[in-house]
Scaffold this active site. Structure first.
Site, PDB file in Angstrom:
ATOM      1  N   GLY A 127      44.607  53.343  44.531  1.00  0.00           N
ATOM      2  CA  GLY A 127      44.918  52.864  45.649  1.00  0.00           C
ATOM      3  C   GLY A 127      43.950  52.389  47.039  1.00  0.00           C
ATOM      4  O   GLY A 127      43.587  52.472  47.792  1.00  0.00           O
ATOM      5  N   THR A 161      48.241  50.797  39.473  1.00  0.00           N
ATOM      6  CA  THR A 161      49.055  50.438  38.204  1.00  0.00           C
ATOM      7  C   THR A 161      49.392  51.712  37.063  1.00  0.00           C
ATOM      8  O   THR A 161      48.139  52.404  37.830  1.00  0.00           O
ATOM      9  CB  THR A 161      47.519  49.968  37.370  1.00  0.00           C
ATOM     10  OG1 THR A 161      46.579  48.570  37.527  1.00  0.00           O
ATOM     11  CG2 THR A 161      47.645  49.663  35.978  1.00  0.00           C
ATOM     12  N   GLU A 245      33.476  50.311  37.854  1.00  0.00           N
ATOM     13  CA  GLU A 245      34.695  49.616  36.839  1.00  0.00           C
ATOM     14  C   GLU A 245      34.265  48.732  36.057  1.00  0.00           C
ATOM     15  O   GLU A 245      35.039  48.135  34.957  1.00  0.00           O
ATOM     16  CB  GLU A 245      35.287  49.189  38.277  1.00  0.00           C
ATOM     17  CG  GLU A 245      37.085  48.336  37.913  1.00  0.00           C
ATOM     18  CD  GLU A 245      38.126  48.234  39.265  1.00  0.00           C
ATOM     19  OE1 GLU A 245      37.361  48.258  40.311  1.00  0.00           O
ATOM     20  OE2 GLU A 245      39.107  47.682  38.610  1.00  0.00           O
ATOM     21  N   ASN A 375      37.938  36.443  39.334  1.00  0.00           N
ATOM     22  CA  ASN A 375      36.767  35.803  38.578  1.00  0.00           C
ATOM     23  C   ASN A 375      35.910  35.145  39.042  1.00  0.00           C
ATOM     24  O   ASN A 375      35.193  34.697  39.179  1.00  0.00           O
ATOM     25  CB  ASN A 375      37.076  35.012  37.437  1.00  0.00           C
ATOM     26  CG  ASN A 375      37.449  36.113  36.368  1.00  0.00           C
ATOM     27  OD1 ASN A 375      36.819  37.996  35.951  1.00  0.00           O
ATOM     28  ND2 ASN A 375      37.303  35.460  34.956  1.00  0.00           N
ATOM     29  N   GLU A 376      36.741  34.474  40.628  1.00  0.00           N
ATOM     30  CA  GLU A 376      36.089  33.455  41.298  1.00  0.00           C
ATOM     31  C   GLU A 376      35.704  34.254  42.277  1.00  0.00           C
ATOM     32  O   GLU A 376      34.461  34.125  42.537  1.00  0.00           O
ATOM     33  CB  GLU A 376      37.482  32.369  42.161  1.00  0.00           C
ATOM     34  CG  GLU A 376      38.140  31.410  41.296  1.00  0.00           C
ATOM     35  CD  GLU A 376      39.343  32.429  41.093  1.00  0.00           C
ATOM     36  OE1 GLU A 376      39.538  33.694  40.605  1.00  0.00           O
ATOM     37  OE2 GLU A 376      40.434  32.118  40.756  1.00  0.00           O
TER      38      GLU A 376
HETATM   39  C1  LIG Z   1      47.736  43.489  36.772  1.00  0.00           C
HETATM   40  C2  LIG Z   1      47.164  44.341  37.737  1.00  0.00           C
HETATM   41  C3  LIG Z   1      46.637  45.494  38.631  1.00  0.00           C
HETATM   42  C4  LIG Z   1      45.690  45.879  39.378  1.00  0.00           C
HETATM   43  N1  LIG Z   1      45.474  46.831  39.785  1.00  0.00           N
HETATM   44  C5  LIG Z   1      45.089  47.976  41.119  1.00  0.00           C
HETATM   45  C6  LIG Z   1      44.947  49.103  41.283  1.00  0.00           C
HETATM   46  O1  LIG Z   1      45.077  49.623  40.177  1.00  0.00           O
HETATM   47  N2  LIG Z   1      44.435  49.550  42.331  1.00  0.00           N
HETATM   48  C7  LIG Z   1      43.992  48.405  43.365  1.00  0.00           C
HETATM   49  O2  LIG Z   1      43.758  48.936  44.386  1.00  0.00           O
HETATM   50  N3  LIG Z   1      44.150  46.705  42.932  1.00  0.00           N
HETATM   51  C8  LIG Z   1      44.489  46.904  41.792  1.00  0.00           C
HETATM   52  N4  LIG Z   1      45.157  45.329  41.796  1.00  0.00           N
HETATM   53  C9  LIG Z   1      44.354  44.489  42.837  1.00  0.00           C
HETATM   54  C10 LIG Z   1      43.193  43.256  41.859  1.00  0.00           C
HETATM   55  O3  LIG Z   1      42.598  44.072  41.973  1.00  0.00           O
HETATM   56  C11 LIG Z   1      43.575  41.981  43.524  1.00  0.00           C
HETATM   57  O4  LIG Z   1      44.692  41.473  42.504  1.00  0.00           O
HETATM   58  C12 LIG Z   1      42.117  41.275  43.178  1.00  0.00           C
HETATM   59  O5  LIG Z   1      41.250  42.059  43.611  1.00  0.00           O
HETATM   60  C13 LIG Z   1      42.731  40.028  43.366  1.00  0.00           C
HETATM   61  O6  LIG Z   1      43.096  40.244  45.182  1.00  0.00           O
HETATM   62  P1  LIG Z   1      44.417  39.597  45.732  1.00  0.00           P
HETATM   63  O7  LIG Z   1      45.720  39.492  44.973  1.00  0.00           O
HETATM   64  O8  LIG Z   1      44.754  39.694  47.176  1.00  0.00           O
HETATM   65  O9  LIG Z   1      43.978  38.019  45.945  1.00  0.00           O
HETATM   66  P2  LIG Z   1      43.300  37.166  46.967  1.00  0.00           P
HETATM   67  O10 LIG Z   1      42.324  37.766  47.438  1.00  0.00           O
HETATM   68  O11 LIG Z   1      44.363  37.013  48.321  1.00  0.00           O
HETATM   69  O12 LIG Z   1      42.841  35.511  46.007  1.00  0.00           O
HETATM   70  C14 LIG Z   1      43.766  35.243  45.437  1.00  0.00           C
HETATM   71  C15 LIG Z   1      43.476  33.663  45.160  1.00  0.00           C
HETATM   72  O13 LIG Z   1      41.821  33.379  45.940  1.00  0.00           O
HETATM   73  C16 LIG Z   1      41.054  33.669  44.983  1.00  0.00           C
HETATM   74  N5  LIG Z   1      39.615  34.156  46.096  1.00  0.00           N
HETATM   75  C17 LIG Z   1      40.106  34.691  47.655  1.00  0.00           C
HETATM   76  N6  LIG Z   1      39.070  34.901  47.505  1.00  0.00           N
HETATM   77  C18 LIG Z   1      37.772  33.952  47.157  1.00  0.00           C
HETATM   78  C19 LIG Z   1      36.355  34.132  48.055  1.00  0.00           C
HETATM   79  N7  LIG Z   1      35.601  34.801  49.163  1.00  0.00           N
HETATM   80  N8  LIG Z   1      35.491  32.565  47.130  1.00  0.00           N
HETATM   81  C20 LIG Z   1      36.424  31.998  46.135  1.00  0.00           C
HETATM   82  N9  LIG Z   1      37.946  31.925  45.726  1.00  0.00           N
HETATM   83  C21 LIG Z   1      38.631  33.554  46.561  1.00  0.00           C
HETATM   84  C22 LIG Z   1      41.034  34.884  44.345  1.00  0.00           C
HETATM   85  O14 LIG Z   1      39.612  34.183  43.312  1.00  0.00           O
HETATM   86  C23 LIG Z   1      42.423  34.182  43.598  1.00  0.00           C
HETATM   87  O15 LIG Z   1      42.088  33.639  42.978  1.00  0.00           O
HETATM   88  C24 LIG Z   1      45.778  44.923  40.477  1.00  0.00           C
HETATM   89  C25 LIG Z   1      45.786  43.553  40.689  1.00  0.00           C
HETATM   90  C26 LIG Z   1      46.964  43.201  39.021  1.00  0.00           C
HETATM   91  C27 LIG Z   1      46.577  42.139  39.066  1.00  0.00           C
END
Ligand SMILES: Cc1cc2nc3c(=O)[nH]c(=O)nc-3n(C[C@H](O)[C@H](O)[C@H](O)COP(=O)(O)OP(=O)(O)OC[C@H]3O[C@@H](n4cnc5c(N)ncnc54)[C@H](O)[C@@H]3O)c2cc1C
Length: 391
Positions: A127, A161, A245, A375-376
């Site tokens: 979480g 997840t 991780e 990846n970004e």
């Molecule tokens: C299938 C799946 C399973 C997951 N499971 C878990 C889980 O079990 N527990 C949990 O806690 N989380 C989980 N996550 C969350 C995951 O760690 C986040 O989705 C991830 O960290 C990206 O955050 P966000 O989705 O808020 O995207 P955002 O942070 O809003 O990013 C949106 C876009 O902007 C880009 N971006 C953001 N900041 C920057 C920066 N500083 N420089 C360049 N580009 C940037 C990102 O790369 C992305 O392309 C899961 C996500 C997925 C998709």
């Protein structure tokens, strides 16, 4: 670096291969049910079998089931497990919260949680992420307010997840909203999923599956002895956990197996002049991927667990980046080999299971470049933290 295995390492590899292909029964291998979703019963049985043989948590301290293995042995263990399609120990347990409790938890927490965590008697979920706090994790808003011997938790987590199978969740919560830096007011709490006030809501994914969830906390009472380490030090534990991780997310064994599958599928797919494997463009694409996977494997061997004072190496970001990219490229290749059959999603008399599953699997694994830190963001870590480039 030595890429040839010594006789001793080769014997170890043989031992692992034999265990994963002979002792682990066929019905436990693959870990996925026919529709591609995780079968929790298979996961539990597989992890318990591994644990029974001392192979579930080799990277933990020996008193809690760890082995005194070299990094290379751990790499061999992981790769052979993936190559045999054995479900790996649940990452939330084995790679994430287990090592955190072992390193930062109280003695009471270690004794209470580590044995059932290793044996998957407790199923953990993570979480951390919230709406508006994924990459920018420190912006999280879920609060925990201390009241006597309890914390009262309110807020929301997302993308949790396999939360639908989880018994417990390890959560980052804000305990000091007035801290001078947002990272300094965060703590890590261990919360039972069946606590009053916890609600789980499924999120349906593009492949049609249910793998992730939203989790809501409404005045959830959490005993204070379920705080990990010190209050407001949660960011340190989270960084430690996230580094671990990423070490696990370069699944070299699975990528190799999928690539071998791709070759077999191409060889069985007939064209006007032979099979798809005879097509020089496809053969070149496979050869290129094989070279890339080999390069990744060498990098994994150099990096894996190259911890400094018990902290994961930031180079693990490279593994996360390349591992997820290559995994996606191989799944894309399989979809291309399946061609129009990949659009059916369910097998029929004419369409084999692998071909029908190829598009949903391809779509599902788009996640790999997002979770565990997108990846970004990994590229930023690599450019700033490793290459020394200024943004
Ligand atoms: C299938 C799946 C399973 C997951 N499971 C878990 C889980 O079990 N527990 C949990 O806690 N989380 C989980 N996550 C969350 C995951 O760690 C986040 O989705 C991830 O960290 C990206 O955050 P966000 O989705 O808020 O995207 P955002 O942070 O809003 O990013 C949106 C876009 O902007 C880009 N971006 C953001 N900041 C920057 C920066 N500083 N420089 C360049 N580009 C940037 C990102 O790369 C992305 O392309 C899961 C996500 C997925 C998709």
């Amino acid at each position: 670096m030595q890429r040839q295995l010594t006789d001793e390492d080769r014997a170890f590899q043989q031992e692992m291969r034999q265990f994963f292909t002979e002792t682990v029964p066929e019905e436990l291998r693959s870990g996925l049910s026919k529709d591609g979703e995780v079968d929790p019963d298979v996961m539990r049985r597989a992890q318990r079998l591994l644990n029974e043989h001392g192979l579930a948590v080799p990277h933990w301290p020996t008193e809690f089931g760890g082995k005194d293995w070299t990094e290379l042995q751990r790499h061999i263990w992981r790769t052979e497990m993936q190559a045999a399609d054995v479900p790996p120990p649940l990452a939330f347990n084995a790679n994430m919260i287990g090592p955190v409790i072992a390193s930062f938890g109280s003695q009471e927490q270690k004794e209470r949680f580590l044995p059932p965590t290793a044996n998957l008697d407790i199923w953990w979920c993570q979480g951390f992420s919230e709406p508006d706090a994924g990459s920018d994790l420190a912006s999280l808003r879920t609060t925990a307010v201390r009241e006597g011997d309890e914390y009262i938790v309110n807020g929301q987590k997302t993308w949790t997840t396999l939360g639908q199978f989880a018994d417990w969740i390890f959560c980052l919560v804000r305990t000091d909203p007035n801290a001078p830096k947002k990272q300094m007011g965060i703590s890590m709490l261990l919360i039972e999923m069946n606590s009053p006030g916890v609600t789980l809501r499924p999120i349906k994914l593009i492949d049609g599956g249910h793998e992730v969830n939203e989790v809501f906390f409404e005045n959830v009472r959490v005993p204070a002895d379920q705080l990990v380490g010190e209050e407001n030090k949660g960011w340190d534990y989270a960084k430690f956990l996230l580094g671990n991780e990423r070490v696990g997310v370069a699944p070299v064994g699975s990528i190799k197996r999928k690539l071998a599958d791709a070759k077999a599928y191409a060889a069985q797919t007939k064209t006007a002049t032979g099979t798809m494997l005879d097509d020089p463009l496809l053969a070149a694409r496979i050869a290129e991927l094989e070279a890339e996977v080999m390069a990744l494997e060498v990098t994994v061997m150099r990096v894996a667990g190259n911890s400094k004072e018990g902290r994961p190496d930031p180079v693990s970001s490279i593994l996360k980046l390349r591992g997820s990219e290559l995994q996606q490229e191989v799944l894309e290749l399989i979809t291309d080999i399946a061609g129009p059959a990949s659009l059916h999603w369910t097998p029929t008399d004419d369409i084999e299971e692998w071909a029908a599953r190829s598009t949903p699997t391809y779509l599902n694994f788009r996640k790999a470049s997002i979770y565990g830190g997108s990846n970004e963001v990994q590229r930023s870590v690599i450019s700033g933290g490793i290459l020394g480039l200024k943004g």
